[in-house]
Motif scaffolding. Sequence first.
Motif, mmCIF file in Angstrom:
data_model
loop_
_atom_site.group_PDB
_atom_site.id
_atom_site.type_symbol
_atom_site.label_atom_id
_atom_site.label_comp_id
_atom_site.label_asym_id
_atom_site.label_seq_id
_atom_site.Cartn_x
_atom_site.Cartn_y
_atom_site.Cartn_z
ATOM 1 N N PRO A 1 0.846 -1.195 0.000
ATOM 2 C CA PRO A 1 0.000 0.000 0.000
ATOM 3 C C PRO A 1 0.884 1.249 0.000
ATOM 4 C CG PRO A 1 0.086 -0.931 2.200
ATOM 5 C CD PRO A 1 0.887 -1.848 1.305
ATOM 6 N N ASP A 2 0.321 2.353 -0.472
ATOM 7 C CA ASP A 2 1.050 3.621 -0.391
ATOM 8 C C ASP A 2 1.275 3.963 1.074
ATOM 9 O OD1 ASP A 2 1.316 4.695 -3.168
ATOM 10 O OD2 ASP A 2 -0.842 4.400 -3.148
ATOM 11 N N PRO A 3 2.443 4.531 1.417
ATOM 12 C CA PRO A 3 2.719 4.848 2.823
ATOM 13 C C PRO A 3 1.846 5.986 3.351
ATOM 14 C CG PRO A 3 4.484 5.676 1.433
ATOM 15 C CD PRO A 3 3.572 4.874 0.548
ATOM 16 N N LYS A 4 1.434 6.895 2.471
ATOM 17 C CA LYS A 4 0.583 8.035 2.811
ATOM 18 C C LYS A 4 -0.277 8.346 1.599
ATOM 19 C CE LYS A 4 3.786 10.368 5.954
ATOM 20 N NZ LYS A 4 3.022 10.658 7.139
ATOM 21 N N GLU B 1 -3.933 6.150 -2.823
ATOM 22 C CA GLU B 1 -4.724 6.176 -1.590
ATOM 23 C C GLU B 1 -5.279 4.782 -1.295
ATOM 24 O OE1 GLU B 1 -8.287 8.760 0.495
ATOM 25 O OE2 GLU B 1 -8.218 8.691 -1.675
ATOM 26 N N ASP B 2 -4.389 3.806 -1.247
ATOM 27 C CA ASP B 2 -4.828 2.430 -1.008
ATOM 28 C C ASP B 2 -4.422 1.916 0.374
ATOM 29 O OD1 ASP B 2 -2.106 2.135 -1.429
ATOM 30 O OD2 ASP B 2 -2.305 0.751 -3.105
ATOM 31 N N GLN B 3 -4.256 2.833 1.328
ATOM 32 C CA GLN B 3 -3.813 2.446 2.674
ATOM 33 C C GLN B 3 -4.829 1.567 3.398
ATOM 34 O OE1 GLN B 3 -3.977 5.624 1.585
ATOM 35 N NE2 GLN B 3 -1.839 6.164 1.388
ATOM 36 N N GLY C 1 -2.788 -3.520 -1.479
ATOM 37 C CA GLY C 1 -2.423 -2.245 -2.080
ATOM 38 C C GLY C 1 -2.343 -2.320 -3.588
ATOM 39 N N GLN D 1 3.637 13.724 -0.647
ATOM 40 C CA GLN D 1 2.897 13.039 0.411
ATOM 41 C C GLN D 1 2.138 14.079 1.234
ATOM 42 O OE1 GLN D 1 5.950 10.756 2.439
ATOM 43 N NE2 GLN D 1 5.559 9.008 1.104
ATOM 44 N N PRO E 1 -6.704 8.695 4.664
ATOM 45 C CA PRO E 1 -7.211 7.821 3.607
ATOM 46 C C PRO E 1 -8.702 7.558 3.785
ATOM 47 C CG PRO E 1 -5.767 6.607 5.107
ATOM 48 C CD PRO E 1 -5.730 8.037 5.525
#
Length: 169
Positions: A90-93, A125-127, A138, A155, A160
């Motif tokens: 997943p994206d971190p942010k 935005e897959d957090q 993710g 970022q 999310p």
Amino acid sequence: MIRFLPVAAMLLAVSGSAHAADPAPPTAWYWHNWTDHDGVSHMTRCAFHDYDLKTMSKPAGPQWQDHVHEGNAHIISTVQPAHWDGSWHPDPKVQWIIPLKGSWYVMAMDGKKVVMGPGDVSLGEDQMSRRDAKGHIGHFAGNIGDGPVTLMVIQTDEQPTVDKPCRFH
């Protein structure tokens, strides 16, 4: 024979820009990697829509602006080596990703794969995604071609969301 041009055409010819002739806002696009209520990520093409024609700093002329985010942000320039493999993550942010040089791809958990190059914009935005039966979470990302890929990553401090594709449209 003498032809008279409409005023709008004359303004366009004189000014060299469309804003004087056509006050309609432009359309610009981004890819949104978002998560649904089942924790599955998706890629959806979205339009920016809330443009205002104004100057950013006088005496510069007006330009179309859509204020997408206000708040804290970290700006990161990345260079992914040739054949970079992002694996499933997943994206971190919540982050905007803009390719500057080279091409890369993002594949969502639903199987949709999008290839992006300079001029494209992606919102990661897959957090809130959840690991599926195959172990995917993710998105999967990687480079296209044999060279490095340079990205600008912004970022944000946005929280999310779930089930909100194109939330910045």
